[in-house]
Scaffold this active site. Sequence first.
Site, short mmCIF file in Angstrom:
data_model
loop_
_atom_site.label_atom_id
_atom_site.label_comp_id
_atom_site.label_asym_id
_atom_site.label_seq_id
_atom_site.Cartn_x
_atom_site.Cartn_y
_atom_site.Cartn_z
N ASP A 198 0.86 -1.18 0.00
CA ASP A 198 0.00 0.00 0.00
C ASP A 198 0.90 1.23 0.00
O ASP A 198 2.11 1.13 0.23
CB ASP A 198 -0.88 -0.02 1.26
N SER A 199 0.28 2.38 -0.16
CA SER A 199 1.04 3.62 -0.09
C SER A 199 1.53 3.90 1.33
O SER A 199 2.43 4.72 1.51
CB SER A 199 0.16 4.78 -0.56
N TYR A 214 -0.69 8.33 -2.48
CA TYR A 214 -0.76 7.94 -3.88
C TYR A 214 -1.99 8.59 -4.55
O TYR A 214 -2.05 8.72 -5.76
CB TYR A 214 -0.91 6.42 -4.01
N CYS A 265 -3.85 -1.12 -1.92
CA CYS A 265 -4.19 0.28 -2.17
C CYS A 265 -5.17 0.39 -3.35
O CYS A 265 -4.91 -0.14 -4.42
CB CYS A 265 -2.89 1.02 -2.50
N ASN A 266 -6.26 1.10 -3.12
CA ASN A 266 -7.25 1.27 -4.20
C ASN A 266 -6.67 2.05 -5.37
O ASN A 266 -6.90 1.71 -6.53
CB ASN A 266 -8.48 2.02 -3.68
N THR A 267 -5.90 3.10 -5.07
CA THR A 267 -5.34 3.93 -6.14
C THR A 267 -4.37 3.12 -6.99
O THR A 267 -4.40 3.17 -8.22
CB THR A 267 -4.64 5.17 -5.54
N GLU A 313 -5.57 9.56 9.43
CA GLU A 313 -4.18 9.49 9.91
C GLU A 313 -3.98 10.33 11.17
O GLU A 313 -3.07 10.07 11.95
CB GLU A 313 -3.22 9.89 8.79
N CYS A 345 -11.33 3.18 -0.57
CA CYS A 345 -10.01 3.66 -0.14
C CYS A 345 -9.67 2.92 1.15
O CYS A 345 -10.56 2.69 1.99
CB CYS A 345 -10.06 5.17 0.11
N HIS A 365 -8.39 3.68 3.85
CA HIS A 365 -8.60 4.32 5.15
C HIS A 365 -10.06 4.35 5.58
O HIS A 365 -10.35 4.51 6.76
CB HIS A 365 -8.10 5.77 5.10
N1 DGL Z 1 -4.07 3.76 0.08
C1 DGL Z 1 -4.73 4.80 -0.69
C2 DGL Z 1 -5.95 4.21 -1.40
O1 DGL Z 1 -6.54 3.23 -0.99
C3 DGL Z 1 -5.14 5.96 0.19
C4 DGL Z 1 -3.98 6.79 0.72
C5 DGL Z 1 -3.18 7.48 -0.35
O2 DGL Z 1 -3.72 8.38 -1.05
O3 DGL Z 1 -2.04 7.10 -0.52
O4 DGL Z 1 -6.34 4.72 -2.42
#
Ligand code: DGL
Length: 271
Positions: free
Chosen positions: A11-12, A43, A74-76, A153, A185, A187
């Site tokens: 993940d990011s 990300y 990570c979704n992104t 966060e 996402c 989070h």
């Molecule tokens: N992990 C990212 C997501 O799920 C969220 C945090 C980020 O923007 O890095 O898209």
Amino acid sequence: MDRNAPVGVFDSGIGGLTVVREIMRQLPDERVVYFGDTARLPYGNKSKENIIRFSRQIIRFLKTQNVKAIVIACNTASAYALETVKNEVDIPIIGVINAGARTAVQSTASGKIGVIGTEGTIHSGIYTQVIRKLDPKIQVFGKACPLFVPLVEEGLFHDSVTDEIASRYVSELKAKYVDTLVLGCTHYPLIRSTLGRIMGEGVVLVNPAYETAIELKTLLKEHGLDCEKGVKEQEKFQFFVSDLAEKFTSFAASILPNQVGEVRKIDIEEF
Ligand code: DGL
């Protein structure tokens, strides 16, 4: 491939721990090597090009740890990089989007689904694409919610500021009468109760992290890669980050059911 090898998850940063938490719950025998790209997060507001480059480096690192499969938590990164990198690796690799989209399609009765995520995920249109492929009649309404990541966060899971921002973000989805909301996402599962209260009782919240752990279980079984029982506890989870190992450790301790142990910092640009 060794079926007792670990699963690589990346993940990011810390958000992917919501996926690790589900893996710990649903696949308690599996070992996990986790990488959080804390030096380069977020990300969510980066270009596709960069997310693909970062993902390739992380996959190269995870391969050095002899992982048997990879989960892009990570979704992104799932939105921007999975399609590209899945053709470049010789082990099974999944993201979080398909599982979440499939569950949303199964859940909706009205045919109206809301998706919330980072700017990258929403602008990629990936959830809409996958959902409409499964059922072209479904209407999908996306909403980028960039302030949720910093709020989570900061630990503001139950806070009037989070309530206020969430109400503003989701008001346009409520106005469309969506009956299902994808928490697109990493989070967002951590503010699930706030989102549930604001969306109202009739709206089902889909947590792709939960569904991804189920998909991983099926995937490992299909490939004969599911772990045998009784792997030694101390080797079970390894955590790596690209910066701020201490901050990661305290966040991880607050959301994971198992002990985190040592978190190691690596230079991901070397991979
Ligand atoms: N992990 C990212 C997501 O799920 C969220 C945090 C980020 O923007 O890095 O898209």
